[in-house]
Design a protein around this motif. Structure first.
Motif, PDB file in Angstrom:
ATOM      1  N   GLU A 204      56.200  59.456 -24.351  1.00  0.00           N
ATOM      2  CA  GLU A 204      54.950  59.728 -23.651  1.00  0.00           C
ATOM      3  C   GLU A 204      53.825  60.107 -24.605  1.00  0.00           C
ATOM      4  OE1 GLU A 204      55.380  62.304 -20.093  1.00  0.00           O
ATOM      5  OE2 GLU A 204      57.514  61.866 -20.347  1.00  0.00           O
ATOM      6  N   ASP A 205      54.171  60.327 -25.885  1.00  0.00           N
ATOM      7  CA  ASP A 205      53.126  60.720 -26.833  1.00  0.00           C
ATOM      8  C   ASP A 205      52.833  59.644 -27.876  1.00  0.00           C
ATOM      9  OD1 ASP A 205      55.552  60.980 -28.134  1.00  0.00           O
ATOM     10  OD2 ASP A 205      55.107  62.929 -29.027  1.00  0.00           O
ATOM     11  N   ASP A 206      53.412  58.454 -27.726  1.00  0.00           N
ATOM     12  CA  ASP A 206      53.100  57.359 -28.652  1.00  0.00           C
ATOM     13  C   ASP A 206      51.963  56.498 -28.097  1.00  0.00           C
ATOM     14  OD1 ASP A 206      54.881  58.073 -30.642  1.00  0.00           O
ATOM     15  OD2 ASP A 206      56.450  56.666 -30.039  1.00  0.00           O
ATOM     16  N   ASN A 207      50.892  57.138 -27.680  1.00  0.00           N
ATOM     17  CA  ASN A 207      49.705  56.415 -27.237  1.00  0.00           C
ATOM     18  C   ASN A 207      48.521  56.995 -28.005  1.00  0.00           C
ATOM     19  OD1 ASN A 207      48.343  58.683 -25.592  1.00  0.00           O
ATOM     20  ND2 ASN A 207      50.437  58.617 -24.810  1.00  0.00           N
ATOM     21  N   GLU A 208      47.433  56.216 -28.099  1.00  0.00           N
ATOM     22  CA  GLU A 208      46.345  56.598 -29.003  1.00  0.00           C
ATOM     23  C   GLU A 208      45.800  58.002 -28.733  1.00  0.00           C
ATOM     24  OE1 GLU A 208      44.134  53.261 -30.088  1.00  0.00           O
ATOM     25  OE2 GLU A 208      42.973  54.373 -31.604  1.00  0.00           O
ATOM     26  N   GLU A 209      45.685  58.348 -27.455  1.00  0.00           N
ATOM     27  CA  GLU A 209      45.110  59.661 -27.121  1.00  0.00           C
ATOM     28  C   GLU A 209      46.007  60.803 -27.625  1.00  0.00           C
ATOM     29  OE1 GLU A 209      44.228  60.007 -22.926  1.00  0.00           O
ATOM     30  OE2 GLU A 209      43.744  62.138 -23.239  1.00  0.00           O
ATOM     31  N   SER A 210      47.309  60.709 -27.326  1.00  0.00           N
ATOM     32  CA  SER A 210      48.236  61.748 -27.796  1.00  0.00           C
ATOM     33  C   SER A 210      48.333  61.758 -29.322  1.00  0.00           C
ATOM     34  CB  SER A 210      49.641  61.533 -27.213  1.00  0.00           C
ATOM     35  OG  SER A 210      49.654  61.753 -25.825  1.00  0.00           O
ATOM     36  N   ILE A 211      48.310  60.574 -29.912  1.00  0.00           N
ATOM     37  CA  ILE A 211      48.451  60.478 -31.374  1.00  0.00           C
ATOM     38  C   ILE A 211      47.303  61.217 -32.070  1.00  0.00           C
ATOM     39  CG2 ILE A 211      48.400  58.880 -33.353  1.00  0.00           C
ATOM     40  CD1 ILE A 211      49.857  56.824 -31.473  1.00  0.00           C
ATOM     41  N   LYS A 212      46.092  61.031 -31.570  1.00  0.00           N
ATOM     42  CA  LYS A 212      44.922  61.719 -32.168  1.00  0.00           C
ATOM     43  C   LYS A 212      45.126  63.234 -32.117  1.00  0.00           C
ATOM     44  CE  LYS A 212      42.152  58.315 -33.260  1.00  0.00           C
ATOM     45  NZ  LYS A 212      41.661  57.262 -32.363  1.00  0.00           N
ATOM     46  N   LYS A 213      45.637  63.708 -30.983  1.00  0.00           N
ATOM     47  CA  LYS A 213      45.884  65.152 -30.842  1.00  0.00           C
ATOM     48  C   LYS A 213      46.968  65.595 -31.827  1.00  0.00           C
ATOM     49  CE  LYS A 213      44.566  65.349 -25.971  1.00  0.00           C
ATOM     50  NZ  LYS A 213      45.046  65.342 -24.595  1.00  0.00           N
ATOM     51  N   ARG A 214      47.998  64.775 -31.965  1.00  0.00           N
ATOM     52  CA  ARG A 214      49.090  65.137 -32.887  1.00  0.00           C
ATOM     53  C   ARG A 214      48.585  65.207 -34.330  1.00  0.00           C
ATOM     54  NH1 ARG A 214      53.058  60.529 -31.195  1.00  0.00           N
ATOM     55  NH2 ARG A 214      54.550  61.403 -32.673  1.00  0.00           N
ATOM     56  N   PHE A 215      47.680  64.277 -34.693  1.00  0.00           N
ATOM     57  CA  PHE A 215      47.118  64.313 -36.052  1.00  0.00           C
ATOM     58  C   PHE A 215      46.352  65.619 -36.278  1.00  0.00           C
ATOM     59  CE2 PHE A 215      46.768  59.390 -36.548  1.00  0.00           C
ATOM     60  CZ  PHE A 215      48.091  59.345 -36.949  1.00  0.00           C
ATOM     61  N   ARG A 216      45.615  66.044 -35.251  1.00  0.00           N
ATOM     62  CA  ARG A 216      44.806  67.260 -35.410  1.00  0.00           C
ATOM     63  C   ARG A 216      45.708  68.489 -35.555  1.00  0.00           C
ATOM     64  NH1 ARG A 216      41.331  66.684 -31.263  1.00  0.00           N
ATOM     65  NH2 ARG A 216      42.387  68.193 -29.960  1.00  0.00           N
ATOM     66  N   VAL A 217      46.708  68.561 -34.697  1.00  0.00           N
ATOM     67  CA  VAL A 217      47.640  69.696 -34.759  1.00  0.00           C
ATOM     68  C   VAL A 217      48.372  69.712 -36.105  1.00  0.00           C
ATOM     69  CG1 VAL A 217      49.805  70.597 -33.760  1.00  0.00           C
ATOM     70  CG2 VAL A 217      47.926  69.901 -32.262  1.00  0.00           C
ATOM     71  N   TYR A 218      48.701  68.538 -36.567  1.00  0.00           N
ATOM     72  CA  TYR A 218      49.384  68.430 -37.862  1.00  0.00           C
ATOM     73  C   TYR A 218      48.515  69.034 -38.980  1.00  0.00           C
ATOM     74  CZ  TYR A 218      51.093  66.278 -42.114  1.00  0.00           C
ATOM     75  OH  TYR A 218      51.537  66.077 -43.398  1.00  0.00           O
TER      76      TYR A 218
END
Ligand code: C5P
Ligand code: MG
Length: 224
Positions: free
Chosen positions: A159-173
């Motif tokens: 559910e998190d391999d979509n562009e919107e979630s990915i952008k959030k994951r990059f920021r949290v990273y």
């Protein structure tokens, strides 16, 4: 959860149990590289993300919905949950044992993938569960990671391999995981590996670094 008495000692004996943390941005290839390293040195590979997804889907879990929300938003699940899942999985692996000298006489060796993602997890695990010996840190560009994740998303069902979630994951990273890497660099425990090359090239570099740990040459930062 644990009494103050339990907090005094680590859960696992560091002289028997070797822990290597595996970090890197989403899509850097942590899971792929761990799967290859397992065969080289007889590791038990534990992915924090996989353990969280299994708990999310476990019937009757009181944390299922909470985990789902955090993962979708790319946020870090409260550390108590993740650490308990890791601890349980480590205990299960040690009870069962694996073939090879690394697992004789109550010994064990673990690759813990995608953990610690945040400073509080790092400190709690090192102080109370088992101090890590090394942090493998896979790096590549955000552009490359995005490309890999979108490709994976075609079949992963995550559910998190979509562009919107990915952008959030990059920021949290960047905000929460990079300080963890800086922390271990200061402790001379970080091995930075360029993960842009082919899977096999990256594997060879990672393997060489991990072998150094078992030959006792770990007290320095490595760049490969
Ligand atoms: O490592 P992986 O990409 O499988 O992690 C997926 C998600 O699981 C993360 O984006 C985060 O929401 C959660 N996670 C976490 N704490 C960890 C590892 C993963 O909260 N240590
Ligand atoms: Mg993974």
């Amino acid at each position: 959860m644990s009494s103050s008495e339990e907090k005094k000692a680590q859960v696992f004996d560091k002289s028997k149990v070797t822990v290597i943390f595996v970090l890197g941005g989403p899509g850097a290839g942590k899971g792929t590289q761990c799967a290859n390293l397992v065969n080289d040195l007889g590791f038990c590979h534990l992915s924090a993300g996989d353990l969280l997804r299994a708990e999310q889907n476990r019937e009757g879990s009181e944390y299922g919905e909470m985990i789902r929300t955090y993962i979708k938003e790319g946020q870090i699940v409260p550390m108590e949950v993740t650490i308990k899942l890791l601890e349980n999985a480590m205990n299960a692996a040690l009870a069962e044992g694996l073939p090879g000298e690394g697992w004789a006489d109550g010994k064990g060796r673990f690759l813990i993938d995608g953990f610690p993602r945040k400073m509080d997890q790092a400190q709690k695990f090192d102080n109370e569960v088992c101090e890590c010996s090394l942090v493998l840190f896979f790096t590549t560009t955000e552009e490359e990671m995005l490309k890999r994740l979108l490709k994976r998303g075609e079949t992963s069902g995550r559910e998190d391999d979509n562009e919107e979630s990915i952008k959030k994951r990059f920021r949290v990273y960047k905000e929460q995981t990079m300080p963890v890497i800086e922390h271990y660099t200061k402790l001379h425990k970080a091995a930075t590996i360029d993960a842009t090359a082919t899977i096999e090239e990256v594997h060879q570099k990672a393997k060489a670094v991990v072998e150094e740990v078992f030959s006792g040459q770990v007290n320095r930062n490595i760049t490969a």
